[in-house]
Design a protein around this motif. Structure first.
Motif, PDB file in Angstrom:
ATOM      1  N   HIS A   4       0.855  -1.199   0.000  1.00 48.78           N
ATOM      2  CA  HIS A   4       0.000   0.000   0.000  1.00 48.78           C
ATOM      3  C   HIS A   4       0.885   1.241   0.000  1.00 48.78           C
ATOM      4  CE1 HIS A   4      -3.036   2.939   0.918  1.00 48.78           C
ATOM      5  NE2 HIS A   4      -2.396   3.289   2.018  1.00 48.78           N
ATOM      6  N   VAL A   5       0.788   2.043  -1.050  1.00 45.21           N
ATOM      7  CA  VAL A   5       1.498   3.323  -1.085  1.00 45.21           C
ATOM      8  C   VAL A   5       0.467   4.422  -0.899  1.00 45.21           C
ATOM      9  CG1 VAL A   5       2.921   4.887  -2.448  1.00 45.21           C
ATOM     10  CG2 VAL A   5       3.257   2.406  -2.638  1.00 45.21           C
ATOM     11  N   PRO A   6       0.603   5.198   0.190  1.00 45.20           N
ATOM     12  CA  PRO A   6      -0.384   6.262   0.429  1.00 45.20           C
ATOM     13  C   PRO A   6      -0.445   7.220  -0.753  1.00 45.20           C
ATOM     14  CG  PRO A   6       1.067   5.990   2.327  1.00 45.20           C
ATOM     15  CD  PRO A   6       1.644   5.167   1.219  1.00 45.20           C
ATOM     16  N   SER A   7      -1.639   7.753  -0.995  1.00 36.62           N
ATOM     17  CA  SER A   7      -1.816   8.622  -2.162  1.00 36.62           C
ATOM     18  C   SER A   7      -1.315  10.047  -1.905  1.00 36.62           C
ATOM     19  CB  SER A   7      -3.295   8.664  -2.551  1.00 36.62           C
ATOM     20  OG  SER A   7      -4.063   9.103  -1.452  1.00 36.62           O
ATOM     21  N   ARG A   8      -1.207  10.444  -0.625  1.00 37.12           N
ATOM     22  CA  ARG A   8      -0.737  11.800  -0.323  1.00 37.12           C
ATOM     23  C   ARG A   8       0.790  11.807  -0.302  1.00 37.12           C
ATOM     24  NH1 ARG A   8      -3.993  12.908   5.184  1.00 37.12           N
ATOM     25  NH2 ARG A   8      -2.830  11.045   5.736  1.00 37.12           N
ATOM     26  N   ARG A   9       1.377  12.711  -1.075  1.00 32.12           N
ATOM     27  CA  ARG A   9       2.840  12.712  -1.208  1.00 32.12           C
ATOM     28  C   ARG A   9       3.445  13.968  -0.581  1.00 32.12           C
ATOM     29  NH1 ARG A   9       0.632  11.167  -5.907  1.00 32.12           N
ATOM     30  NH2 ARG A   9       0.886  13.245  -6.863  1.00 32.12           N
ATOM     31  N   VAL A  10       4.509  13.761   0.191  1.00 34.91           N
ATOM     32  CA  VAL A  10       5.201  14.885   0.819  1.00 34.91           C
ATOM     33  C   VAL A  10       6.700  14.747   0.580  1.00 34.91           C
ATOM     34  CG1 VAL A  10       5.295  13.719   3.088  1.00 34.91           C
ATOM     35  CG2 VAL A  10       5.570  16.215   2.969  1.00 34.91           C
ATOM     36  N   LEU A  11       7.334  15.863   0.235  1.00 34.02           N
ATOM     37  CA  LEU A  11       8.784  15.913   0.060  1.00 34.02           C
ATOM     38  C   LEU A  11       9.372  16.746   1.192  1.00 34.02           C
ATOM     39  CD1 LEU A  11      11.227  15.329  -1.912  1.00 34.02           C
ATOM     40  CD2 LEU A  11      10.810  17.617  -2.836  1.00 34.02           C
ATOM     41  N   ILE A  12      10.394  16.197   1.854  1.00 35.66           N
ATOM     42  CA  ILE A  12      11.012  16.896   2.988  1.00 35.66           C
ATOM     43  C   ILE A  12      12.465  17.196   2.657  1.00 35.66           C
ATOM     44  CG2 ILE A  12      11.702  16.678   5.418  1.00 35.66           C
ATOM     45  CD1 ILE A  12       9.035  14.454   4.824  1.00 35.66           C
ATOM     46  N   THR A  13      12.839  18.475   2.657  1.00 33.57           N
ATOM     47  CA  THR A  13      14.254  18.826   2.478  1.00 33.57           C
ATOM     48  C   THR A  13      14.932  18.814   3.844  1.00 33.57           C
ATOM     49  OG1 THR A  13      14.119  21.223   2.828  1.00 33.57           O
ATOM     50  CG2 THR A  13      13.595  20.400   0.600  1.00 33.57           C
ATOM     51  N   GLY A  14      16.250  18.610   3.835  1.00 29.22           N
ATOM     52  CA  GLY A  14      16.976  18.566   5.107  1.00 29.22           C
ATOM     53  C   GLY A  14      16.546  17.389   5.955  1.00 29.22           C
ATOM     54  N   ALA A  15      16.166  16.280   5.279  1.00 31.64           N
ATOM     55  CA  ALA A  15      15.603  15.123   5.995  1.00 31.64           C
ATOM     56  C   ALA A  15      16.632  14.385   6.834  1.00 31.64           C
ATOM     57  CB  ALA A  15      14.947  14.165   4.998  1.00 31.64           C
ATOM     58  N   THR A  16      17.914  14.709   6.654  1.00 32.73           N
ATOM     59  CA  THR A  16      18.942  14.069   7.474  1.00 32.73           C
ATOM     60  C   THR A  16      19.185  14.837   8.771  1.00 32.73           C
ATOM     61  OG1 THR A  16      20.622  15.320   6.281  1.00 32.73           O
ATOM     62  CG2 THR A  16      20.156  13.095   5.485  1.00 32.73           C
ATOM     63  N   GLY A  17      18.646  16.048   8.869  1.00 32.24           N
ATOM     64  CA  GLY A  17      18.885  16.888  10.049  1.00 32.24           C
ATOM     65  C   GLY A  17      17.948  16.559  11.196  1.00 32.24           C
ATOM     66  N   LEU A  18      18.168  17.201  12.310  1.00 25.30           N
ATOM     67  CA  LEU A  18      17.394  16.935  13.527  1.00 25.30           C
ATOM     68  C   LEU A  18      15.890  17.114  13.300  1.00 25.30           C
ATOM     69  CD1 LEU A  18      17.194  16.437  16.611  1.00 25.30           C
ATOM     70  CD2 LEU A  18      17.622  18.877  16.934  1.00 25.30           C
ATOM     71  N   LEU A  19      15.493  18.263  12.736  1.00 24.61           N
ATOM     72  CA  LEU A  19      14.071  18.496  12.491  1.00 24.61           C
ATOM     73  C   LEU A  19      13.572  17.646  11.319  1.00 24.61           C
ATOM     74  CD1 LEU A  19      11.391  19.937  12.962  1.00 24.61           C
ATOM     75  CD2 LEU A  19      12.222  21.803  11.499  1.00 24.61           C
ATOM     76  N   GLY A  20      14.345  17.598  10.237  1.00 23.67           N
ATOM     77  CA  GLY A  20      13.926  16.864   9.045  1.00 23.67           C
ATOM     78  C   GLY A  20      13.640  15.393   9.326  1.00 23.67           C
ATOM     79  N   ARG A  21      14.448  14.760  10.158  1.00 20.76           N
ATOM     80  CA  ARG A  21      14.220  13.339  10.498  1.00 20.76           C
ATOM     81  C   ARG A  21      12.876  13.162  11.186  1.00 20.76           C
ATOM     82  NH1 ARG A  21      19.560  13.790  12.506  1.00 20.76           N
ATOM     83  NH2 ARG A  21      18.883  13.492  14.661  1.00 20.76           N
ATOM     84  N   ALA A  22      12.580  14.088  12.104  1.00 13.67           N
ATOM     85  CA  ALA A  22      11.316  14.005  12.845  1.00 13.67           C
ATOM     86  C   ALA A  22      10.125  14.255  11.929  1.00 13.67           C
ATOM     87  CB  ALA A  22      11.311  15.009  14.001  1.00 13.67           C
ATOM     88  N   VAL A  23      10.260  15.204  10.997  1.00 15.50           N
ATOM     89  CA  VAL A  23       9.177  15.513  10.059  1.00 15.50           C
ATOM     90  C   VAL A  23       8.934  14.316   9.137  1.00 15.50           C
ATOM     91  CG1 VAL A  23       8.493  17.001   8.125  1.00 15.50           C
ATOM     92  CG2 VAL A  23       9.527  18.014  10.168  1.00 15.50           C
ATOM     93  N   PHE A  24      10.023  13.728   8.636  1.00 15.47           N
ATOM     94  CA  PHE A  24       9.897  12.553   7.770  1.00 15.47           C
ATOM     95  C   PHE A  24       9.146  11.428   8.495  1.00 15.47           C
ATOM     96  CE2 PHE A  24      11.344   8.438   6.235  1.00 15.47           C
ATOM     97  CZ  PHE A  24      11.131   8.556   4.864  1.00 15.47           C
ATOM     98  N   LYS A  25       9.561  11.181   9.739  1.00 14.19           N
ATOM     99  CA  LYS A  25       8.966  10.101  10.523  1.00 14.19           C
ATOM    100  C   LYS A  25       7.476  10.357  10.779  1.00 14.19           C
ATOM    101  CE  LYS A  25      10.011   7.427  14.670  1.00 14.19           C
ATOM    102  NZ  LYS A  25      10.002   7.655  16.104  1.00 14.19           N
TER     103      LYS A  25
END
Length: 313
Positions: A4-25
């Motif tokens: 199942h691939v969710p239909s809503r798509r989000v792109l996160i920049t800086g995903a390796t950083g402290l905030l970006g990791r949390a946003v991705f998760k």
């Protein structure tokens, strides 16, 4: 098997950083198809994209066609911005404007992460409508970034946030967690700033706000413009350090409060407290109490392992 691939798509920049990791998760665990991008630390988990390369940015946005872009990537260390102004301006301003333009091109909702340092700290708390007056170059580049984003994408959102902490990979990743060694090594006294008023904010809470804002926007196109989010516990670095010591039953008598305005490094606002009522009125928000959040963030870095066993076993 069908995945199942969710239909809503989000792109996160800086995903390796402290905030970006949390946003991705946060998005990934809440039925969004999340793609993170980073640069130096990207592979293998995230897409490697140089945000200063306009063709690379165009390609990932057009290939993935995100509904939402959360732009966490930035040079966020005030003293580094002062010493490398051109590089910082390219990332914080030019790349942000370009990303906003590309997001607008595919109809994506962009959330640009900004800072409480756009204010001078003389008359808190600050509403979104208050006039910014940044004291340092970091605050200036982030404010210019806000303008570049909204000029290139009038339907975007700016989310201003204060000092962050959370589950760090290294203690230096956050201005809050970096104090842990000074707290733990109580054999030598440590000077701690007791002048600047801060509102430490857990990255998990900011991530939840980003997701709630994105979901609200999918239902209501009028959700755009500037927003503030912040923890609501006012503390100096000295008070944070004492709270950290208290959370881990460590002594704090070696910590020395320094009440003078700091003289080295970039100028900091005395109290840039953010008024968060605009988001609260939309029913958006989440706040983790500082002691609970800091304990969860720091226990892996505890030197005295005996204590860790008594608490967690």
């Amino acid at each position: 098997e069908d995945v199942h691939v969710p239909s809503r798509r989000v792109l996160i920049t800086g995903a390796t950083g402290l905030l970006g990791r949390a946003v991705f998760k946060e998005f990934n665990e809440n039925n969004w198809n999340a793609v993170g991008c980073g640069y130096r630390r990207a592979q293998p988990r995230f897409e490697q994209v140089n945000l200063l390369d306009s063709i690379a940015v165009h390609d990932i946005i057009h290939d993935f066609q995100p509904h939402v872009v959360v732009h966490c990537a930035a040079e966020r260390r005030p003293d580094v911005v002062e010493s490398q102004p051109d590089t910082a301006s390219q990332l914080n301003v030019s790349a942000s404007g370009n990303l906003a333009k590309e997001a607008a091109g595919v109809g994506a909702f962009l959330i640009y992460i900004s800072t409480d340092y756009v204010f001078d700290g003389t008359s808190p708390p600050y509403k979104e409508t208050d006039v910014p007056n940044p004291l340092n170059l970091y605050g200036k580049t982030k404010l210019e970034g806000e303008k570049a984003v909204l000029e290139n994408n009038e339907d975007a959102a700016v989310l201003r946030i204060p000092v962050l902490y959370g589950e760090v990979e290294r203690l230096e990743e956050s201005a809050v967690t970096v104090m842990f060694d000074k707290v733990q090594f109580s054999n030598k006294s440590a000077n701690m700033d007791h002048w600047q008023q801060r509102f430490p904010t857990n990255v998990k809470d900011v991530a939840a706000v980003c997701r709630q804002l994105a979901e609200k926007r999918m239902l209501d196109p009028s959700v755009k413009g500037t927003f503030h989010w912040s923890g609501n516990e006012q503390m100096t670095k000295y008070e944070m350090a004492c709270a950290i010591a208290d959370a881990f039953n460590l002594p704090s008598s070696h910590l020395r409060p320094i009440t003078d305005c700091p003289v080295v490094g970039a100028l900091r606002p005395r109290n840039a407290q953010l008024d968060c009522s605009k988001l609260e009125m939309l029913g958006i928000g989440q706040r983790t109490p500082f002691r609970a959040g800091i304990k969860e963030s720091l226990w892996p870095f505890l030197v005295d392992k005996r204590w860790r066993q008594t608490v967690f076993h």
